[in-house]
Design an enzyme around this catalytic site. Structure first.
Site, short mmCIF file in Angstrom:
data_model
loop_
_atom_site.label_atom_id
_atom_site.label_comp_id
_atom_site.label_asym_id
_atom_site.label_seq_id
_atom_site.Cartn_x
_atom_site.Cartn_y
_atom_site.Cartn_z
N ARG A 172 7.01 -18.61 20.83
CA ARG A 172 6.78 -20.04 20.68
C ARG A 172 8.06 -20.83 20.97
NH1 ARG A 172 5.28 -21.99 14.71
NH2 ARG A 172 7.30 -20.99 14.39
N THR A 173 9.19 -20.32 20.48
CA THR A 173 10.49 -20.94 20.75
C THR A 173 11.17 -20.15 21.86
OG1 THR A 173 10.60 -21.46 18.39
CG2 THR A 173 12.64 -21.73 19.67
N ALA A 211 10.59 -8.45 13.63
CA ALA A 211 9.57 -7.45 13.95
C ALA A 211 9.61 -7.09 15.43
CB ALA A 211 8.18 -7.98 13.56
N LYS A 239 14.97 -6.50 4.21
CA LYS A 239 15.31 -5.48 5.21
C LYS A 239 16.72 -5.65 5.81
CE LYS A 239 10.58 -4.25 6.55
NZ LYS A 239 9.65 -4.01 7.66
N LYS A 283 0.83 -1.21 0.00
CA LYS A 283 0.00 0.00 0.00
C LYS A 283 0.86 1.26 0.00
CE LYS A 283 -4.09 -2.04 1.85
NZ LYS A 283 -4.94 -2.29 0.69
N GLY A 299 -2.42 -3.35 12.51
CA GLY A 299 -1.23 -2.57 12.18
C GLY A 299 -1.42 -1.52 11.10
N ASP A 336 9.93 1.66 11.46
CA ASP A 336 8.85 0.80 11.95
C ASP A 336 8.56 1.02 13.44
OD1 ASP A 336 8.22 -0.51 9.57
OD2 ASP A 336 9.76 -2.03 9.87
P1 ATR Z 1 9.75 -11.34 11.46
O1 ATR Z 1 10.95 -10.69 10.92
O2 ATR Z 1 8.48 -11.03 10.75
O3 ATR Z 1 9.61 -11.18 12.94
P2 ATR Z 1 10.78 -14.01 11.84
O4 ATR Z 1 12.11 -13.53 12.24
O5 ATR Z 1 10.67 -15.22 10.92
O6 ATR Z 1 9.94 -12.91 11.08
O7 ATR Z 1 9.91 -14.27 13.15
C1 ATR Z 1 8.62 -14.77 13.09
C2 ATR Z 1 8.03 -14.76 14.48
O8 ATR Z 1 6.72 -15.30 14.42
C3 ATR Z 1 8.81 -15.64 15.46
O9 ATR Z 1 8.68 -15.10 16.76
C4 ATR Z 1 8.05 -16.95 15.34
O10 ATR Z 1 8.18 -17.80 16.45
P3 ATR Z 1 9.43 -18.85 16.53
O11 ATR Z 1 10.60 -18.04 16.95
O12 ATR Z 1 8.98 -19.83 17.52
O13 ATR Z 1 9.56 -19.41 15.13
C5 ATR Z 1 6.64 -16.44 15.26
N1 ATR Z 1 5.72 -17.41 14.70
C6 ATR Z 1 5.60 -17.79 13.41
N2 ATR Z 1 4.63 -18.71 13.27
C7 ATR Z 1 4.09 -18.91 14.51
C8 ATR Z 1 3.04 -19.73 15.04
N3 ATR Z 1 2.34 -20.55 14.26
N4 ATR Z 1 2.78 -19.65 16.38
C9 ATR Z 1 3.50 -18.82 17.17
N5 ATR Z 1 4.50 -18.04 16.73
C10 ATR Z 1 4.80 -18.08 15.43
#
Ligand code: ATR
Length: 272
Positions: A151-152, A130, A65, A15, A239, A101
């Site tokens: 999640r991790t 992010a 980025k 956009k 957002g 951002d």
């Molecule tokens: P970005 O730059 O958009 O933050 P990224 O570095 O790939 O992209 O990070 C993605 C984030 O979304 C991570 O925190 C990821 O969690 P993990 O570190 O456990 O991978 C989170 N994420 C992606 N899919 C998810 C899901 N299904 N449930 C919970 N967290 C998720």
């Protein structure tokens, strides 16, 4: 006319051209703003070709980025802290990299949504790029705490450790979270972006007057915002405001003029 563009892969959905065209019209700035598709292995050469053609500035989107930061001859403090750049400005014969951002989300939270972040307890869901990008700008608002849940868990711990000298940040797991509740909960994950999934977050994260904020913007309510409804959250926002405010901040960097962002909400979400 001065040339600007958003560069990405994919970029068709962006956009930014619409937003910057509206800013240029409203401020009377003489500029054009295009979409630039770059092959996954061709970011640097596309950026150099744009510079040779007289390009003045770029917005950078997925997945470039990090590369944008790496190719810059000069880097702002906030882009360095974010570890990524979403804005490039041509200065002489080099690129200056910035990241707007974090300023964008802070401005949306404070100016548009009226949330005073001082002394607030903030929960950040996610530990990727992010999440990293918003930490230092959030610290600038003097919150009581910023807590990272991911999640991790190891990634949350590593992100908190990397910024512990700069603000009141800690990482938690669902086990160490206990009964803690938060004033502002920000989704900085990509969970639910591609397909509808059950989110892995515990119940009971929100204080009664809490704000839920999704850094993702979509035409329909996002997976995260639909989940927050089931949690009976008082207020929520996606957002769109962050998207508009980061664009305004980039526009200001390039042109030295700060556009009024309010009309953009009506333009991009008519009827809301
Ligand atoms: P970005 O730059 O958009 O933050 P990224 O570095 O790939 O992209 O990070 C993605 C984030 O979304 C991570 O925190 C990821 O969690 P993990 O570190 O456990 O991978 C989170 N994420 C992606 N899919 C998810 C899901 N299904 N449930 C919970 N967290 C998720």
């Amino acid at each position: 006319m001065d040339r600007y563009a958003v560069i990405g892969n994919p970029v068709a959905h962006s956009k930014s051209p619409q937003i910057h065209a509206a800013f240029a019209r409203a401020t009377g700035e003489r500029m054009v703003y295009e979409r630039l598709f770059a092959p996954l292995d061709g970011f640097a050469s596309a950026v150099e070709a744009f510079a040779r053609d007289g390009g003045h500035g770029l917005n950078v989107t997925v997945p470039f980025k990090l590369e944008a930061l790496a190719l810059a001859g000069e880097v702002s403090e906030r882009a360095r802290a974010a570890g990524a750049a979403n804005t490039l400005k041509r200065i002489g014969n080099l690129w200056y990299a910035d990241n707007t951002d974090g300023a964008g989300i802070v401005r949306d939270l404070t100016a548009n949504l009226g949330v005073d972040l001082a002394d607030k307890d903030i929960l950040l869901l996610g530990a990727g790029g992010a999440a990293r990008g918003v930490l230092v700008p959030l610290f600038g608002q003097a919150p009581r705490s910023v807590t990272i849940l991911n999640r991790t868990p190891a990634r949350a711990a590593a992100l908190a450790a990397a910024f512990v000298d700069r603000g009141p940040v800690t990482a938690v797991t669902p086990d160490t979270l206990g009964e803690r509740q938060f004033d502002v909960v920000i989704n900085a994950t990509s969970a639910g972006l591609v397909e509808e999934i059950a989110l892995p977050w515990p119940q009971g994260l929100f204080r009664p007057d809490a704000l839920a904020y999704d850094m993702i913007y979509a035409d329909a309510p996002t997976t995260f915002l639909r989940w927050t409804r089931s949690q009976r959250v008082a207020r929520s926002a996606d957002g769109l405001g962050m998207l508009i405010e980061q664009a305004a901040e980039s526009f200001f960097l390039w042109r030295g003029v700060r556009p009024d962002t309010l009309p953009l909400f009506a333009l991009l979400r008519p009827g809301a």
